[in-house]
Design a protein around this motif. Sequence first.
Motif, mmCIF file in Angstrom:
data_model
loop_
_atom_site.group_PDB
_atom_site.id
_atom_site.type_symbol
_atom_site.label_atom_id
_atom_site.label_comp_id
_atom_site.label_asym_id
_atom_site.label_seq_id
_atom_site.Cartn_x
_atom_site.Cartn_y
_atom_site.Cartn_z
ATOM 1 N N ARG A 132 0.839 -1.200 0.000
ATOM 2 C CA ARG A 132 0.000 0.000 0.000
ATOM 3 C C ARG A 132 0.875 1.252 0.000
ATOM 4 N N ALA A 133 1.977 1.233 0.723
ATOM 5 C CA ALA A 133 2.886 2.379 0.753
ATOM 6 C C ALA A 133 3.522 2.610 -0.613
ATOM 7 N N ILE A 134 3.848 1.525 -1.321
ATOM 8 C CA ILE A 134 4.399 1.642 -2.671
ATOM 9 C C ILE A 134 3.367 2.271 -3.608
ATOM 10 N N ALA A 135 2.137 1.766 -3.561
ATOM 11 C CA ALA A 135 1.075 2.321 -4.403
ATOM 12 C C ALA A 135 0.864 3.793 -4.089
ATOM 13 N N ASP A 136 0.878 4.140 -2.813
ATOM 14 C CA ASP A 136 0.678 5.522 -2.403
ATOM 15 C C ASP A 136 1.761 6.421 -2.993
ATOM 16 N N ALA A 137 3.013 5.982 -2.926
ATOM 17 C CA ALA A 137 4.123 6.779 -3.463
ATOM 18 C C ALA A 137 3.983 6.982 -4.966
ATOM 19 N N LEU A 138 3.612 5.921 -5.687
ATOM 20 C CA LEU A 138 3.476 6.023 -7.139
ATOM 21 C C LEU A 138 2.306 6.932 -7.524
ATOM 22 N N LEU A 139 1.196 6.824 -6.815
ATOM 23 C CA LEU A 139 0.019 7.640 -7.128
ATOM 24 C C LEU A 139 0.210 9.090 -6.704
ATOM 25 N N ARG A 140 0.939 9.305 -5.601
ATOM 26 C CA ARG A 140 1.130 10.651 -5.062
ATOM 27 C C ARG A 140 2.054 11.504 -5.931
ATOM 28 N N ALA A 141 2.737 10.888 -6.892
ATOM 29 C CA ALA A 141 3.634 11.632 -7.770
ATOM 30 C C ALA A 141 2.887 12.609 -8.665
ATOM 31 N N THR A 142 1.559 12.455 -8.799
ATOM 32 C CA THR A 142 0.782 13.362 -9.651
ATOM 33 C C THR A 142 -0.251 14.167 -8.861
ATOM 34 N N GLY A 143 -0.125 14.185 -7.538
ATOM 35 C CA GLY A 143 -1.067 14.966 -6.732
ATOM 36 C C GLY A 143 -1.346 14.284 -5.404
ATOM 37 N N SER A 144 -2.463 14.618 -4.795
ATOM 38 C CA SER A 144 -2.797 14.052 -3.492
ATOM 39 C C SER A 144 -3.525 12.713 -3.657
ATOM 40 N N VAL A 145 -3.531 11.932 -2.574
ATOM 41 C CA VAL A 145 -4.128 10.595 -2.583
ATOM 42 C C VAL A 145 -4.989 10.415 -1.343
ATOM 43 N N GLU A 146 -6.171 9.866 -1.535
ATOM 44 C CA GLU A 146 -7.047 9.479 -0.438
ATOM 45 C C GLU A 146 -7.321 7.981 -0.554
ATOM 46 N N TRP A 147 -7.406 7.309 0.598
ATOM 47 C CA TRP A 147 -7.662 5.869 0.620
ATOM 48 C C TRP A 147 -9.024 5.571 1.225
ATOM 49 N N VAL A 148 -9.714 4.609 0.644
ATOM 50 C CA VAL A 148 -10.986 4.128 1.198
ATOM 51 C C VAL A 148 -10.897 2.613 1.311
ATOM 52 N N ASP A 149 -11.743 2.038 2.144
ATOM 53 C CA ASP A 149 -11.763 0.587 2.309
ATOM 54 C C ASP A 149 -12.946 -0.081 1.614
ATOM 55 N N ASP A 150 -13.926 0.726 1.206
ATOM 56 C CA ASP A 150 -15.147 0.211 0.589
ATOM 57 C C ASP A 150 -15.111 0.468 -0.915
ATOM 58 N N GLU A 151 -14.939 -0.594 -1.704
ATOM 59 C CA GLU A 151 -14.814 -0.439 -3.155
ATOM 60 C C GLU A 151 -16.072 0.151 -3.786
ATOM 61 N N SER A 152 -17.245 -0.062 -3.173
ATOM 62 C CA SER A 152 -18.485 0.449 -3.756
ATOM 63 C C SER A 152 -18.497 1.974 -3.823
ATOM 64 N N LEU A 153 -17.633 2.633 -3.048
ATOM 65 C CA LEU A 153 -17.553 4.097 -3.080
ATOM 66 C C LEU A 153 -16.889 4.609 -4.358
ATOM 67 N N MET A 154 -16.210 3.742 -5.080
ATOM 68 C CA MET A 154 -15.438 4.194 -6.241
ATOM 69 C C MET A 154 -16.309 4.718 -7.369
ATOM 70 N N ASP A 155 -17.564 4.283 -7.433
ATOM 71 C CA ASP A 155 -18.459 4.818 -8.466
ATOM 72 C C ASP A 155 -18.763 6.292 -8.197
ATOM 73 N N ALA A 156 -19.026 6.624 -6.925
ATOM 74 C CA ALA A 156 -19.272 8.024 -6.566
ATOM 75 C C ALA A 156 -17.997 8.853 -6.705
ATOM 76 N N VAL A 157 -16.853 8.253 -6.371
ATOM 77 C CA VAL A 157 -15.567 8.943 -6.547
ATOM 78 C C VAL A 157 -15.363 9.297 -8.014
ATOM 79 N N THR A 158 -15.642 8.329 -8.885
ATOM 80 C CA THR A 158 -15.510 8.562 -10.321
ATOM 81 C C THR A 158 -16.404 9.714 -10.764
ATOM 82 N N ALA A 159 -17.619 9.757 -10.227
ATOM 83 C CA ALA A 159 -18.573 10.797 -10.602
ATOM 84 C C ALA A 159 -18.151 12.175 -10.111
ATOM 85 N N VAL A 160 -17.550 12.241 -8.922
ATOM 86 C CA VAL A 160 -17.194 13.540 -8.342
ATOM 87 C C VAL A 160 -15.841 14.037 -8.839
#
Length: 273
Positions: A147-175
């Motif tokens: 998870r720390a590796i993924a965070d570092a790679l994703l954070r290279a283009t801006g900020s990163v937020e983590w969630v534990d519930d995958e069903s939230l990703m549809d609303a994330v995509t929309a917003v």
Amino acid sequence: MNTINALQNLHGTIALAGAGKMGGAMLTGWLAGGLDASRVIVVEPHPSEDIKALAAKGVRLNPKDAGTADTLVVAVKPQTFREAGPALKKLVGPSTLVVSIMAGTTIAALEEVCGGMVVRAMPNTPAAIGRGITVAVPAKNVSAAQRAIADALLRATGSVEWVDDESLMDAVTAVSGSGPAYVFLLAEELARAGVEAGLSAELATKLARETVAGSGELLHRSDLASATLRQNVTSPGGTTAAALEVLMDKDGLQPLMIRAIAAATKRSKELAK
């Protein structure tokens, strides 16, 4: 640990599948953050000149036998994902971290097609200038180190937020995933309204672009809530108040935005099927 140190301290091979606009922005961010170019493999059938130029800096572009990677970042178009599956699977070993930035592609689908330990992420287009925001959700078998590796790679283009519930990703995509288009539409329609009010198209466009961009930067730098910033612009009985009466009417922006986000969320769920 800041992003640069995190990238410099990453170990193993990083494979990037798909180096279009978003994948290319991530790659540029990684190298600018100190990731060793010689440890990066890029699989891209149609590399741009910018991506080709990175090969001169040590990035391995389309190697014949890449072997398995420690981390695979999947940035191919979602509609070509399953077609690319066999090529992707060759890069994945039993403990490979697989980070996907494909919209609407579930953890289950990634595990089925690629295998590995999956992190599903949703970035947005301001990543191209290092001002993106990404939301990520890990599969249950992803370790804290991965998870720390993924965070570092994703954070290279801006900020990163983590969630534990995958069903939230549809609303994330929309917003946030689709959200930049809503802001660009605001600039577009603000300019159009300025022309209707008598301004030249050139001046209206300039005013709209700079107003949206400047307001966004103010929002970015300020610790104040967006509602407070709005209120600070609004004098009782003034011009802003007159406009906001229309925008905040019962048929105004709020119900319209709720409907828009609901429509995008619904479509995201449909695309995941």
